[in-house]
Scaffold this motif. Structure first.
Motif, PDB file in Angstrom:
ATOM      1  N   PHE A 202      46.114   4.587  52.367  1.00  0.00           N
ATOM      2  CA  PHE A 202      45.085   4.767  51.345  1.00  0.00           C
ATOM      3  C   PHE A 202      45.112   3.608  50.349  1.00  0.00           C
ATOM      4  O   PHE A 202      44.068   3.080  49.963  1.00  0.00           O
ATOM      5  N   ARG A 203      46.295   3.183  49.912  1.00  0.00           N
ATOM      6  CA  ARG A 203      46.386   2.060  48.975  1.00  0.00           C
ATOM      7  C   ARG A 203      45.859   0.778  49.613  1.00  0.00           C
ATOM      8  O   ARG A 203      45.184  -0.027  48.947  1.00  0.00           O
ATOM      9  N   HIS A 204      46.111   0.602  50.906  1.00  0.00           N
ATOM     10  CA  HIS A 204      45.562  -0.566  51.598  1.00  0.00           C
ATOM     11  C   HIS A 204      44.033  -0.516  51.602  1.00  0.00           C
ATOM     12  O   HIS A 204      43.367  -1.554  51.432  1.00  0.00           O
ATOM     13  N   SER A 205      43.466   0.668  51.748  1.00  0.00           N
ATOM     14  CA  SER A 205      42.008   0.811  51.702  1.00  0.00           C
ATOM     15  C   SER A 205      41.466   0.453  50.326  1.00  0.00           C
ATOM     16  O   SER A 205      40.422  -0.197  50.197  1.00  0.00           O
ATOM     17  N   LEU A 206      42.178   0.865  49.252  1.00  0.00           N
ATOM     18  CA  LEU A 206      41.751   0.507  47.896  1.00  0.00           C
ATOM     19  C   LEU A 206      41.799  -1.003  47.688  1.00  0.00           C
ATOM     20  O   LEU A 206      40.893  -1.589  47.059  1.00  0.00           O
ATOM     21  N   GLU A 207      42.824  -1.640  48.193  1.00  0.00           N
ATOM     22  CA  GLU A 207      42.927  -3.099  48.058  1.00  0.00           C
ATOM     23  C   GLU A 207      41.775  -3.786  48.779  1.00  0.00           C
ATOM     24  O   GLU A 207      41.199  -4.760  48.269  1.00  0.00           O
ATOM     25  N   ARG A 208      41.436  -3.304  49.952  1.00  0.00           N
ATOM     26  CA  ARG A 208      40.298  -3.878  50.670  1.00  0.00           C
ATOM     27  C   ARG A 208      39.011  -3.675  49.886  1.00  0.00           C
ATOM     28  O   ARG A 208      38.147  -4.562  49.832  1.00  0.00           O
ATOM     29  N   ALA A 209      38.855  -2.488  49.275  1.00  0.00           N
ATOM     30  CA  ALA A 209      37.643  -2.215  48.506  1.00  0.00           C
ATOM     31  C   ALA A 209      37.535  -3.130  47.293  1.00  0.00           C
ATOM     32  O   ALA A 209      36.439  -3.613  46.959  1.00  0.00           O
ATOM     33  N   THR A 210      38.660  -3.406  46.602  1.00  0.00           N
ATOM     34  CA  THR A 210      38.617  -4.298  45.437  1.00  0.00           C
ATOM     35  C   THR A 210      38.283  -5.726  45.833  1.00  0.00           C
ATOM     36  O   THR A 210      37.824  -6.506  44.998  1.00  0.00           O
ATOM     37  N   ARG A 211      38.504  -6.086  47.094  1.00  0.00           N
ATOM     38  CA  ARG A 211      38.139  -7.429  47.575  1.00  0.00           C
ATOM     39  C   ARG A 211      36.692  -7.490  48.050  1.00  0.00           C
ATOM     40  O   ARG A 211      36.235  -8.537  48.499  1.00  0.00           O
ATOM     41  N   GLY A 212      35.988  -6.347  47.961  1.00  0.00           N
ATOM     42  CA  GLY A 212      34.570  -6.352  48.291  1.00  0.00           C
ATOM     43  C   GLY A 212      34.205  -5.651  49.579  1.00  0.00           C
ATOM     44  O   GLY A 212      33.023  -5.568  49.924  1.00  0.00           O
ATOM     45  N   THR A 213      35.182  -5.135  50.315  1.00  0.00           N
ATOM     46  CA  THR A 213      34.886  -4.410  51.558  1.00  0.00           C
ATOM     47  C   THR A 213      34.428  -2.991  51.223  1.00  0.00           C
ATOM     48  O   THR A 213      35.103  -2.263  50.488  1.00  0.00           O
ATOM     49  N   VAL A 214      33.269  -2.602  51.748  1.00  0.00           N
ATOM     50  CA  VAL A 214      32.749  -1.251  51.522  1.00  0.00           C
ATOM     51  C   VAL A 214      33.282  -0.340  52.621  1.00  0.00           C
ATOM     52  O   VAL A 214      33.085  -0.602  53.814  1.00  0.00           O
ATOM     53  N   LEU A 215      33.990   0.721  52.224  1.00  0.00           N
ATOM     54  CA  LEU A 215      34.523   1.691  53.180  1.00  0.00           C
ATOM     55  C   LEU A 215      33.503   2.819  53.304  1.00  0.00           C
ATOM     56  O   LEU A 215      33.293   3.591  52.361  1.00  0.00           O
ATOM     57  N   ASP A 216      32.869   2.897  54.453  1.00  0.00           N
ATOM     58  CA  ASP A 216      31.736   3.802  54.652  1.00  0.00           C
ATOM     59  C   ASP A 216      32.153   5.003  55.490  1.00  0.00           C
ATOM     60  O   ASP A 216      32.281   4.919  56.709  1.00  0.00           O
ATOM     61  N   GLY A 217      32.412   6.161  54.837  1.00  0.00           N
ATOM     62  CA  GLY A 217      32.713   7.390  55.562  1.00  0.00           C
ATOM     63  C   GLY A 217      34.074   7.410  56.203  1.00  0.00           C
ATOM     64  O   GLY A 217      34.267   8.068  57.226  1.00  0.00           O
ATOM     65  N   ALA A 218      35.050   6.690  55.629  1.00  0.00           N
ATOM     66  CA  ALA A 218      36.392   6.692  56.209  1.00  0.00           C
ATOM     67  C   ALA A 218      37.007   8.087  56.116  1.00  0.00           C
ATOM     68  O   ALA A 218      36.746   8.841  55.178  1.00  0.00           O
ATOM     69  N   HIS A 219      37.816   8.425  57.119  1.00  0.00           N
ATOM     70  CA  HIS A 219      38.445   9.748  57.166  1.00  0.00           C
ATOM     71  C   HIS A 219      39.778   9.722  56.444  1.00  0.00           C
ATOM     72  O   HIS A 219      40.564   8.780  56.577  1.00  0.00           O
ATOM     73  N   LEU A 220      40.032  10.791  55.641  1.00  0.00           N
ATOM     74  CA  LEU A 220      41.293  10.904  54.919  1.00  0.00           C
ATOM     75  C   LEU A 220      41.790  12.343  55.052  1.00  0.00           C
ATOM     76  O   LEU A 220      41.066  13.296  54.753  1.00  0.00           O
ATOM     77  N   ALA A 221      43.026  12.480  55.507  1.00  0.00           N
ATOM     78  CA  ALA A 221      43.664  13.795  55.558  1.00  0.00           C
ATOM     79  C   ALA A 221      44.364  14.014  54.234  1.00  0.00           C
ATOM     80  O   ALA A 221      45.419  13.433  53.965  1.00  0.00           O
ATOM     81  N   GLY A 222      43.770  14.839  53.353  1.00  0.00           N
ATOM     82  CA  GLY A 222      44.316  15.062  52.024  1.00  0.00           C
ATOM     83  C   GLY A 222      44.934  16.440  51.887  1.00  0.00           C
ATOM     84  O   GLY A 222      45.111  17.182  52.855  1.00  0.00           O
ATOM     85  N   ARG A 223      45.270  16.747  50.634  1.00  0.00           N
ATOM     86  CA  ARG A 223      45.830  18.065  50.332  1.00  0.00           C
ATOM     87  C   ARG A 223      45.265  18.546  49.004  1.00  0.00           C
ATOM     88  O   ARG A 223      44.912  17.753  48.132  1.00  0.00           O
TER      89      ARG A 223
END
Length: 647
Positions: A202-223
């Motif tokens: 998840f943190r890697h996804s946030l880092e990618r988003a801050t660099r401008g990558t749009v995460l479209d509908g990514a799946h996350l198993a949360g609680r």
């Protein structure tokens, strides 16, 4: 400054007004000499291109009219007027018009004064318009902020603003409803909805988003806050504030139920293919038991109702000792089968005896296996990992429906194969049984004819009598076989008709026994009668004769020469007839099907017959309000009992 201009207009008895450069209409400030109609006309009618004010705006230069009719709408012509452009930052904001009621010549000082008034008026008007625009912009910004806040608050999707390290800066009510934490509990803290095992991804996804990558509908198993699992679809994009580092705006949608529904549909589609893959009942039962393990249950059991009204476990999957009944036990299964309604339990306390036997707390589903309005049995799901809910129950019921249909198809297939086997066996037996008396009859007739041809008039009468008796027996045998076939046709069509007449049953028993005396004598089989006197009732004489004939014929055929005893008495207001032999007997497993059509408890190679006599006897007895049953021990003999309403 404008007040000074108005004072000038008042002192001269003239007027002062502004002209809008965009609409070319007059905004009247003061006009002492104008009539109300003239004021309204000045406000409504645009100035033409040759009007002084229009020329002033076009050229951005003052227009000085010192003599003549300079302006319209005055009670008296205005001999003098001045049109000065209001210019700020090189842009015309309007025109300022001074009208004088007396001829007036403008000297240098007056012109400078009026131009100074116009200059200051332009600056004031520019500042006022700038302030008005700023106020409108602030109001629009406040409205936009309020609208955005309302959207965030009312959004059905969870909206959160996160720092690149996962710290929460914004948390809307939908996020609270979806995940359980309030905004006060998570703001300024690292997002708690991400399990530790998924945090690095998840943190890697946030880092990618801050660099401008749009995460479209990514799946996350949360609680959730209560520890339950939740499946999320996440949309994340970069937000770059005016001051500060980039942040991530995330929108989350709970797709747990959608994924469960999709998984259930895939499961049922796979189950349909598995259940359709076999028409063998035992194999189908095993497949049903293994379908739900381990995806939806730790243990699955299939229970069927047996012919005695009891319940037996016919297939299990997921553990347990061989022969052990899996939870929730036979009592629950019996209730479900009898009521036709499912039973569920989300969990059992450790003090529950069922739970203690199972080794802990568990949840179960028990649903009936129903097809064509009939309950075949029940299907059970058991798990100790989670609670079952309404969606699990719906899935179990749909699986049970498909499983019941598969079991019914397997049963129909089995019955069809059995019917085909019986038909082939019957045709084989029928051809043999019908041919045997005909062959014997033909041989006997040929023998008599040959003897008559050789002896002529000296043919032995005793030999002729014996031959004719044998012919008569074969004809009677043939007649009985044909009558059995006719009775099958009548009974199948529901056309069995009874002719009820007053009848003394003991007399009929003696009559049938006398008819069988020669055959009993030839086989050396003793026949004993024990008949109560005057056993009377309203019965069909011909059909009861047929029943008695069948029972005594069977006793003679299978009795192995041992005594046959026929008893008749009245018990509790009912006539009871018993035919007992000491013959070969019938195995226990064959007794339930003995009175079925074309069923036989012995080999057709050793004993003839269509397998119809007992079935026909049962139909006749039941049609007269009675019943027929048998007790038998293999190798020791059989006792057939017929009870009929008496009186």
């Amino acid at each position: 400054v404008l007040e000074q201009g108005l004072a000038v207009a008042d002192a001269t008895g003239g007027g002062l007004w502004l002209v809008d450069p965009d609409t070319a209409r007059v905004t009247l400030l003061r006009c002492a000499g104008c009539t109300p109609d003239a004021e309204e006309r000045l406000r409504r009618v645009p100035l033409t291109g040759e009007a002084p004010a229009a020329r002033c705006l076009r050229d951005l230069r003052p227009v000085w009219l010192e003599r003549g009719d300079a302006l319209e709408g005055m009670k008296k012509p205005a001999p003098s007027s001045a049109c000065l452009p209001l210019v700020a930052d090189g842009r015309a904001l309007g025109a300022l018009v001074f009208a004088f009621s007396v001829p007036h010549g403008f000297d240098e000082d007056e012109r400078a004064f009026l131009q100074l008034v116009a200059h200051h008026a332009a600056q004031a008007l520019s500042r006022a318009r700038l302030l008005e625009r700023e106020q409108r912009a602030r109001a629009a910004l406040r409205e936009a902020h309020q609208t955005l806040e309302a959207i965030i608050q009312a959004s059905p999707a969870a909206i959160m603003l996160l720092d690149p390290d996962g710290t929460v800066r914004l948390w809307n009510p939908a996020a609270e409803r979806m995940l359980g934490w309030t905004a006060e509990e998570v703001t300024g803290k690292v997002l708690p909805a991400v399990p530790p095992e998924h945090w690095d991804a998840f943190r890697h996804s946030l880092e990618r988003a801050t660099r401008g990558t749009v995460l479209d509908g990514a799946h996350l198993a949360g609680r959730r806050r209560d520890g339950s699992a939740v499946q999320l679809a996440v949309w994340t994009g970069r937000v770059h504030p005016a001051n500060g580092p980039p942040q991530c705006l995330s929108m989350m949608v709970d797709i747990t139920e959608r994924q469960r529904g999709e998984a259930a549909q895939r499961f049922l589609a796979e189950a349909g293919g598995v259940l359709a893959g076999s028409l063998e009942e035992e194999e189908t039962l095993e497949r049903v038991a293994h379908l739900a393990v381990p995806a939806y249950a730790e243990t699955c059991g299939v229970f069927l109702e047996d012919e005695s009204g009891g319940v037996r476990c016919v297939a299990t999957a997921g553990g347990g000792e061989p022969g052990e009944v899996p939870p929730p036990g036979l009592a629950v299964v019996m209730r479900v089968i009898q009521s036709g309604r499912p039973e569920t339990r989300s969990g059992l306390s450790d003090g529950d005896p069922t739970s203690a036997r199972a080794g802990g707390t568990f949840a179960y589903l028990c649903v009936p296996l129903q097809v064509r309005g009939h309950t075949l049995g029940a299907l059970t799901f058991v798990t100790s990992k989670r609670a079952y809910d309404a969606q699990d129950l719906a899935l179990a019921q749909e699986l049970a429906r498909r499983a019941a249909l598969a079991l019914d198809n397997a049963s129909l297939y089995r019955d069809a194969r059995q019917a085909i086997r019986l038909r082939e066996e019957f045709l084989s037996i029928a051809s043999h049984e019908l041919k045997t008396p005909i062959s014997a009859l033909v041989l006997q007739v040929q023998s008599l004819m040959a003897g008559l041809a050789r002896s002529g008039a000296q043919f032995d009468p005793e030999r002729l009598r014996r031959g004719l008796e044998r012919v008569d027996r074969q004809v009677k045998r043939q007649t009985l076989l044909v009558n059995d076939l006719l009775d099958v046709s009548r009974l199948s069509a529901g056309k069995l008709e009874l002719v009820l007449v007053p009848l003394e049953l003991g007399a009929l028993v003696r009559e049938v026994a006398e008819r069988f005396e020669p055959e009993f004598a030839r086989s050396g089989t003793p026949l004993e009668l024990s008949l109560a006197p005057e056993v009377r009732g309203q019965w069909d004489r011909l059909r009861l004769d047929q029943v008695l004939t069948n029972l005594m014929s069977n006793a003679l055929k299978y009795g192995r020469g041992n005594p046959v005893r026929v008893e008749l008495d009245v018990v509790e207001g009912r006539a009871r007839l018993r035919v007992k032999d000491g013959g070969i007997g019938i195995a226990r497993e064959h007794l339930p099907r003995l009175f079925h059509r074309f069923e036989r408890a012995v080999s057709e190679r050793n004993y003839g017959g269509f397998g119809l006599g007992l079935w026909i006897a049962r139909q006749i007895v039941e049609a007269m309000g009675g019943y027929i049953e048998v007790d038998s021990v293999l190798g020791e003999g059989s006792t057939f009992r017929v009870e009929l309403p008496h009186g």
